[in-house]
Write a protein that holds these residues in place. Structure first.
Motif, PDB file in Angstrom:
ATOM      1  N   TRP A  65       0.727  -1.263   0.159  1.00  0.00           N
ATOM      2  CA  TRP A  65       0.070   0.014  -0.083  1.00  0.00           C
ATOM      3  C   TRP A  65       0.849   1.469   0.038  1.00  0.00           C
ATOM      4  N   TRP A  66       2.002   1.249  -0.828  1.00  0.00           N
ATOM      5  CA  TRP A  66       2.800   2.419  -1.186  1.00  0.00           C
ATOM      6  C   TRP A  66       3.599   2.850  -0.007  1.00  0.00           C
ATOM      7  N   VAL A  67       3.877   2.066   1.015  1.00  0.00           N
ATOM      8  CA  VAL A  67       4.493   2.548   2.030  1.00  0.00           C
ATOM      9  C   VAL A  67       6.025   2.224   2.143  1.00  0.00           C
ATOM     10  N   SER A 123      -0.637  10.529  12.918  1.00  0.00           N
ATOM     11  CA  SER A 123      -0.223   9.157  12.815  1.00  0.00           C
ATOM     12  C   SER A 123      -0.378   8.332  11.525  1.00  0.00           C
ATOM     13  N   ASP A 124      -1.330   8.754  10.942  1.00  0.00           N
ATOM     14  CA  ASP A 124      -1.594   8.265   9.359  1.00  0.00           C
ATOM     15  C   ASP A 124      -1.952   9.133   8.226  1.00  0.00           C
ATOM     16  N   GLY A 125      -2.213   8.878   7.077  1.00  0.00           N
ATOM     17  CA  GLY A 125      -2.543   9.948   6.165  1.00  0.00           C
ATOM     18  C   GLY A 125      -3.966  10.274   6.507  1.00  0.00           C
ATOM     19  N   ALA A 126      -4.927   9.815   6.841  1.00  0.00           N
ATOM     20  CA  ALA A 126      -6.099  10.397   6.871  1.00  0.00           C
ATOM     21  C   ALA A 126      -6.323  11.527   8.076  1.00  0.00           C
ATOM     22  N   SER A 127      -5.369  11.093   9.131  1.00  0.00           N
ATOM     23  CA  SER A 127      -5.315  12.222  10.362  1.00  0.00           C
ATOM     24  C   SER A 127      -4.298  13.630   9.813  1.00  0.00           C
ATOM     25  N   ALA A 128      -3.593  13.321   8.902  1.00  0.00           N
ATOM     26  CA  ALA A 128      -2.795  14.538   8.260  1.00  0.00           C
ATOM     27  C   ALA A 128      -4.048  15.254   7.553  1.00  0.00           C
ATOM     28  N   VAL A 129      -4.857  14.577   6.639  1.00  0.00           N
ATOM     29  CA  VAL A 129      -5.874  15.537   5.831  1.00  0.00           C
ATOM     30  C   VAL A 129      -6.758  16.172   6.957  1.00  0.00           C
ATOM     31  N   GLU A 130      -7.152  15.428   7.967  1.00  0.00           N
ATOM     32  CA  GLU A 130      -8.083  15.932   9.061  1.00  0.00           C
ATOM     33  C   GLU A 130      -7.263  17.352   9.539  1.00  0.00           C
ATOM     34  N   GLY A 157     -10.936  11.813  -6.378  1.00  0.00           N
ATOM     35  CA  GLY A 157      -9.738  12.240  -5.362  1.00  0.00           C
ATOM     36  C   GLY A 157     -10.105  11.316  -4.108  1.00  0.00           C
ATOM     37  N   TYR A 158      -8.976  10.893  -3.559  1.00  0.00           N
ATOM     38  CA  TYR A 158      -8.898  10.133  -2.452  1.00  0.00           C
ATOM     39  C   TYR A 158      -8.015  10.667  -1.543  1.00  0.00           C
ATOM     40  N   HIS A 159      -8.628  10.931  -0.238  1.00  0.00           N
ATOM     41  CA  HIS A 159      -7.880  11.455   1.070  1.00  0.00           C
ATOM     42  C   HIS A 159      -7.946  10.787   2.281  1.00  0.00           C
ATOM     43  N   GLY A 160      -8.324   9.526   2.101  1.00  0.00           N
ATOM     44  CA  GLY A 160      -8.465   8.876   3.593  1.00  0.00           C
ATOM     45  C   GLY A 160     -10.100   8.549   3.903  1.00  0.00           C
ATOM     46  N   GLU A 161     -10.282   7.959   4.830  1.00  0.00           N
ATOM     47  CA  GLU A 161     -11.427   7.278   5.302  1.00  0.00           C
ATOM     48  C   GLU A 161     -12.070   7.771   6.504  1.00  0.00           C
ATOM     49  N   THR A 229      -5.955  18.671  -3.181  1.00  0.00           N
ATOM     50  CA  THR A 229      -5.582  17.878  -4.532  1.00  0.00           C
ATOM     51  C   THR A 229      -4.430  16.891  -4.127  1.00  0.00           C
ATOM     52  N   GLU A 230      -4.395  15.755  -4.817  1.00  0.00           N
ATOM     53  CA  GLU A 230      -3.181  14.846  -4.897  1.00  0.00           C
ATOM     54  C   GLU A 230      -2.397  15.370  -6.178  1.00  0.00           C
ATOM     55  N   PRO A 231      -1.299  15.852  -5.781  1.00  0.00           N
ATOM     56  CA  PRO A 231      -0.330  16.335  -6.921  1.00  0.00           C
ATOM     57  C   PRO A 231      -0.033  15.538  -7.976  1.00  0.00           C
ATOM     58  N   ALA A 263      -1.925  20.467  -0.374  1.00  0.00           N
ATOM     59  CA  ALA A 263      -1.451  19.378  -1.461  1.00  0.00           C
ATOM     60  C   ALA A 263      -1.357  17.913  -0.415  1.00  0.00           C
ATOM     61  N   ASP A 264      -2.135  16.990  -0.896  1.00  0.00           N
ATOM     62  CA  ASP A 264      -1.976  15.842  -0.237  1.00  0.00           C
ATOM     63  C   ASP A 264      -0.878  15.049  -0.937  1.00  0.00           C
ATOM     64  N   GLU A 265       0.348  15.071  -0.498  1.00  0.00           N
ATOM     65  CA  GLU A 265       1.502  14.193  -1.101  1.00  0.00           C
ATOM     66  C   GLU A 265       1.532  12.976  -0.154  1.00  0.00           C
ATOM     67  N   ILE A 266       0.685  12.510   0.285  1.00  0.00           N
ATOM     68  CA  ILE A 266       0.744  11.221   1.332  1.00  0.00           C
ATOM     69  C   ILE A 266       1.169   9.993   0.234  1.00  0.00           C
ATOM     70  N   ALA A 267       0.702   9.983  -0.852  1.00  0.00           N
ATOM     71  CA  ALA A 267       1.090   8.852  -1.781  1.00  0.00           C
ATOM     72  C   ALA A 267       2.152   9.297  -2.567  1.00  0.00           C
ATOM     73  N   VAL A 268       2.146  10.529  -3.110  1.00  0.00           N
ATOM     74  CA  VAL A 268       3.147  11.068  -4.367  1.00  0.00           C
ATOM     75  C   VAL A 268       4.278  11.590  -3.653  1.00  0.00           C
ATOM     76  N   SER A 292       2.778  11.100   4.431  1.00  0.00           N
ATOM     77  CA  SER A 292       2.734   9.931   5.083  1.00  0.00           C
ATOM     78  C   SER A 292       3.323   9.020   4.535  1.00  0.00           C
ATOM     79  N   LYS A 293       2.671   7.612   4.690  1.00  0.00           N
ATOM     80  CA  LYS A 293       2.980   6.551   4.097  1.00  0.00           C
ATOM     81  C   LYS A 293       4.599   6.375   4.037  1.00  0.00           C
ATOM     82  N   GLY A 294       5.264   6.606   2.860  1.00  0.00           N
ATOM     83  CA  GLY A 294       6.628   6.362   2.674  1.00  0.00           C
ATOM     84  C   GLY A 294       7.653   7.020   3.468  1.00  0.00           C
TER      85      GLY A 294
HETATM   86  C1  LIG Z   1      -3.587  10.359  -1.303  1.00  0.00           C
HETATM   87  C2  LIG Z   1      -4.007   9.868  -0.298  1.00  0.00           C
HETATM   88  N1  LIG Z   1      -4.249  10.678   1.021  1.00  0.00           N
HETATM   89  C3  LIG Z   1      -4.622  10.049   2.031  1.00  0.00           C
HETATM   90  C4  LIG Z   1      -4.544   8.498   2.385  1.00  0.00           C
HETATM   91  C5  LIG Z   1      -4.944   8.019   3.520  1.00  0.00           C
HETATM   92  O1  LIG Z   1      -3.855   7.617   4.208  1.00  0.00           O
HETATM   93  P1  LIG Z   1      -4.062   6.290   5.440  1.00  0.00           P
HETATM   94  O2  LIG Z   1      -4.339   5.225   4.855  1.00  0.00           O
HETATM   95  O3  LIG Z   1      -2.739   6.099   6.153  1.00  0.00           O
HETATM   96  O4  LIG Z   1      -5.056   6.897   6.438  1.00  0.00           O
HETATM   97  C6  LIG Z   1      -4.342   7.798   1.167  1.00  0.00           C
HETATM   98  C7  LIG Z   1      -4.051   6.379   1.394  1.00  0.00           C
HETATM   99  O5  LIG Z   1      -3.697   5.672   0.442  1.00  0.00           O
HETATM  100  C8  LIG Z   1      -3.768   8.318   0.030  1.00  0.00           C
HETATM  101  O6  LIG Z   1      -3.469   7.731  -0.948  1.00  0.00           O
END
Ligand SMILES: Cc1ncc(COP(=O)(O)O)c(C=O)c1O
Length: 448
Positions: A65-67, A123-130, A157-161, A229-231, A263-268, A292-294
């Protein structure tokens, strides 16, 4: 004394996968499918390889999962964590601080040329977006513009759940069951380069699609806090690529209409698209940037929000209520920060991003049989990401690829009809050739 009732099992359990089915509720999984699609139980991992309890090895072509940026258990990160364990495991970050969190924050800020800084930790991507969404809306309140409370995201777009992140996520599979709980964002069409009309290139698509943002801002900017946005690549939406011009347009529209750009650079981020930050390729910086992630190399959960100085300053006040009163128990965990510093050291000392250009060229060449397959469409790559669609894919295409790939010793997890690779960076020529051969074999078998 109350004694909990023993859990009765009809059958003795014989393996970790079976025990997992009984004990673990796996993420992003239809548990009902699993008896016919056994869970693969992993005993250990090294480099790009996962070693199963079944005695087989699997090439982790999606970096778990890209980490897993450097591959699994990179010795430099392992050693850094061992050293860190000798002095400090974790300490709360309110009122206290420590060397790894300071060094990591300074280093990341320097990597943006100090355009961004004041690292805030989750702690994780979604928390960074929050965190970024809350910071943005709260910053506007500080400026006396409390009506700026809504957000904009891109189609697909996807920014977490978590609920706030779901509000800016435009993927119905994840969102639909919780629609009533979510504060929905404005959704603008994305700048998917595949939608180029005759005579258009990706840049022209970016310019055309940025007009949707402009129209929305012209009408609603008074109520909009930020666009998220996810750049360069919208990952979970199906590896949707756009031209860097789109980011320049977003930056300039945000400036013109007083809207923050998150800019959500969690994946990119962390070099995945070829530069450490994807935004670098557009030559512009956002107001808030999520990582986050990597960043911790897949060793430990860690996320970071970098912000512009002006945003940070708005929260400085005599009153506690004006502060950004957001916290996570594991904010700035010392081990996770130490892992991140070790990842940055390896990236820098081994000039990994420069070497990745050669790795990417080799893998792209070796994947040509896939690119040329008559049922494969839109074969594309950027940095260390490859993706393609399969025409006429059945509803169970993704599951089938997953299963066939495992038989070929490969971990793949397509998203619908989109197959993608996001492998660890540190691949030898032999690893690359093997990866390409396995991917070609899987596609041949699935598309036969
Ligand atoms: C662009 C982007 N933002 C946020 C997230 C959420 O990260 P996390 O799964 O660590 O909550 C992801 C997860 O794939 C993501 O790709």
């Amino acid at each position: 004394m109350r004694v909990s009732a023993p859990i009765l099992r009809a059958q003795p359990v014989s393996s970790w996968s079976e025990r997992s089915l009984a004990a673990v509720w796996h993420p992003c999984s239809q548990m009902k499918w699993h008896p016919e699609m056994p869970l693969v139980s992993i005993e250990r991992a090294e480099g790009p390889w996962l070693f199963g309890h079944d005695g087989r090895r699997y090439f982790d072509a999606i970096g778990s999962w890209w980490v897993c940026l450097l591959g699994h258990r990179h010795p430099a990160v392992v050693q850094a964590l061992r050293d860190q364990l000798e002095c400090l495991d974790h300490v709360m970050l309110a009122g206290l601080t420590h060397q790894p969190v300071v060094e990591l924050s300074e280093r990341l800020s320097a990597m943006t040329g100090n355009a961004l800084g004041h690292a805030f930790y989750g702690s994780d991507g979604a928390s960074a977006v929050e965190i970024a969404l809350k910071m943005s809306a709260h910053a506007w309140q500080h400026l006396g513009r409390a009506q700026k409370q809504s957000f904009v995201c891109l189609a697909g777009g996807y920014h977490g759940e978590t609920l706030g992140a779901l509000g800016v996520t435009d993927l119905s599979g994840f969102r639909q069951p919780y629609e009533g709980l979510v504060h929905a964002a404005h959704v603008v069409p994305n700048a998917d380069a595949r939608r180029a009309q005759p005579g258009e290139d990706a840049r022209a698509v970016a310019l055309r699609q940025a007009r949707h943002v402009e129209r929305l801002f012209a009408e609603h900017a008074g109520g909009i806090a930020a666009i998220v946005t996810e750049p360069l690549v919208q990952g979970a939406g199906g590896m949707i690529f756009h031209d860097p011009e789109y980011l320049r347009q977003v930056r300039s529209l945000c400036d013109r209409y007083s809207v923050h750009w998150i800019a959500d650079e969690i994946a990119v981020g962390c070099g995945r698209t070829g530069t450490f930050f994807a935004c670098e390729q557009a030559g512009v910086w956002p107001d808030l940037l999520c990582l986050s992630k990597g960043i911790s190399g897949g060793f430990l959960p860690l996320s970071i929000v970098l912000s512009r100085e002006e945003i940070y300053r708005l929260f400085l006040h005599e009153s506690a209520a004006k502060a950004f009163l957001h916290s996570h128990s594991f904010s700035g965990n010392a081990l996770a920060c130490r892992a991140a510093l070790a990842v940055l050291d390896v990236l820098e000392q081994d000039q990994v991003l420069a070497a990745n250009r050669l790795r990417a060229k080799r893998l792209s060449e070796r994947l040509q049989p896939v690119a040329r397959h008559p049922r494969v469409e839109h074969f594309r790559s950027i940095g260390m990401i490859w993706a393609w669609e399969v025409a006429g894919a059945s509803v169970d295409f993704s599951r089938r690829v997953y299963r066939v790939a495992l038989e070929h010793g490969l971990l793949l997890r397509p998203m619908g009809a989109t197959v993608y690779l996001m492998p660890p960076y540190l691949l030898s020529d032999g690893d690359i050739d093997l990866l390409a051969r396995s991917v070609c074999a899987v596609m041949d078998e699935v598309l036969a």
